[in-house]
Scaffold this active site. Sequence first.
Site, PDB file in Angstrom:
ATOM      1  N   LYS A  45       0.814  -1.228   0.000  1.00 15.08           N
ATOM      2  CA  LYS A  45       0.000   0.000   0.000  1.00 15.08           C
ATOM      3  C   LYS A  45       0.845   1.274   0.000  1.00 15.08           C
ATOM      4  O   LYS A  45       0.404   2.303  -0.502  1.00 15.08           O
ATOM      5  CB  LYS A  45      -0.970  -0.014   1.176  1.00 15.08           C
ATOM      6  N   ASP A 132      -2.753  -1.355 -23.730  1.00 14.93           N
ATOM      7  CA  ASP A 132      -1.475  -2.036 -23.474  1.00 14.93           C
ATOM      8  C   ASP A 132      -1.547  -3.496 -23.911  1.00 14.93           C
ATOM      9  O   ASP A 132      -1.110  -4.399 -23.181  1.00 14.93           O
ATOM     10  CB  ASP A 132      -1.120  -1.911 -21.986  1.00 14.93           C
TER      11      ASP A 132
END
Length: 333
Positions: A45, A132
Site C-alpha cells: 500500500k 497495453d
Amino acid sequence: MLQNYVSNTTRYQYIQQLGQGQMSQVVLVKDIMKNQLCAMKIILKELLEEPQFALSMKREILIHMNLNHKNVVKLYETFEDDNFLYLVLEYCNQGTLSSQKAMFLENNIFDCFHQMLDGIDYLHNNNIIHRDIQPDNILIDNGVYKICDFGNAIQLNFDKLYISEKQGSIDYAAPEILQNQDYDHKVDIWSLGVVIYELLHQHKPQQEVQVNERLNEDLQILLYAMLTKPFQQRPSCKQVYLCKWFKKMMKQLKLFNKYEHEQLKTKHLNKQIQIKTLQNCCFDLKQAAVSHSNSLTQSDSTTAPMIPNSIQNSTDSLHDSIPIVEFPANPQM
Ligand SMILES: Nc1ncnc2c1ncn2[C@@H]1O[C@H](COP(=O)(O)OP(=O)(O)OP(=O)(O)O)[C@@H](O)[C@H]1O
C-alpha cells in the site's frame, strides 16, 4: 515472506509464487470456500502514495471488476489489510503469451488471433480501450487466451471520443500514441496487429511494415490494414471480423461470426425494403396506368387497364433474383 502475507487472509491458502510485476507480486492461492485456484496480486500500500500509480490502480480495479468475458481474465474480488491491497484473479495455468515456446504459423495463428479479437471487441463494445495489448498481458488457460492487466485501460465517456494521454508499452503502441496525437480504440487494433505480426515473423514490424509474402494473401492484406499508420484508415474490430480472411477462417472452423450474420441480416432486410418500395412504386404506377387508361376510355368501363410491360417485367425479375421474398397480399391488385 509471501506465505505470511497470504496467511493474513484465512480464506486463501498460499500455494506458490507465479510472477513478479513492477509493482506487485502475483501468487497462486486456493480459495478454500470455492475450492478453486486463483491468482492473487499483492500490492504494497505504501506504493499507492505515488499519485500516478494510485490512479492506475484505481482505474484497473474500477474497470476490471465489471468485466465478464471468456477472453478477459476475471477479477473476482479485491480487499486490503493494513499493509497490502489484494486482487483475486482468475488463474491461468499456461502463463503469458510471451512465455510460450510454441511456434505460430499461418495454420495455427487464427485460434489465438480470433480469441484476442473477441476479448478486445468486448472491451470496445463497452467503451473501454485497453491501451497495453502485448504478449505479457495475454494469459492462457487451457488453450483459452485471456486479456489481463487493466492498469492502462480507460473507459470513455460518451462525450469524449478521443484522448491523448501517453500509455502502454512503446514496442506495441500505435504511432498516434507515440506522437502524442489524439487517438481512439483503434490503438488496440494496432497493438494486436504487432502481436500477430511478431508471432508470425519472430520479430516486430519495421518502420516500413513488410509482411511475409509467403503468407496467405488475404492475411497479408489484413495485417497491412491493422498496421496502417493513419488510424482513420485502420479497421475496427468489426471490420476485422468482416475481412475476407477472417470470414473464411471462421466458416472453415464453423465458428459463429456475429458481424457477418448481422451483415447478412441487414442485407436481406435492405433487399426486402427495396423490393417493397419497388413493389409499392409499381402499384402506384399500376394505379396511375389504370386511372390513365380509364380517363382515355371513360366511355367504355369494361376495357382492361393498360399496364406497361416494363413494370410487369420489373416485378418478375425481382422474383427471379430473390426467391425467398414473400410479396404481401395487396388489396389494390
Ligand atoms: N491470473 C494469472 N494467472 C496466472 N499467472 C498470472 C496471473 N496474473 C499474473 N500472472 C503472472 O504474474 C506475472 C506478473 O503479473 P502482472 O504482469 O499482471 O503484474 P503487474 O504488476 O501488472 O506487472 P507490470 O507492472 O509489469 O505490468 C505475469 O507475468 C504472470 O506470469
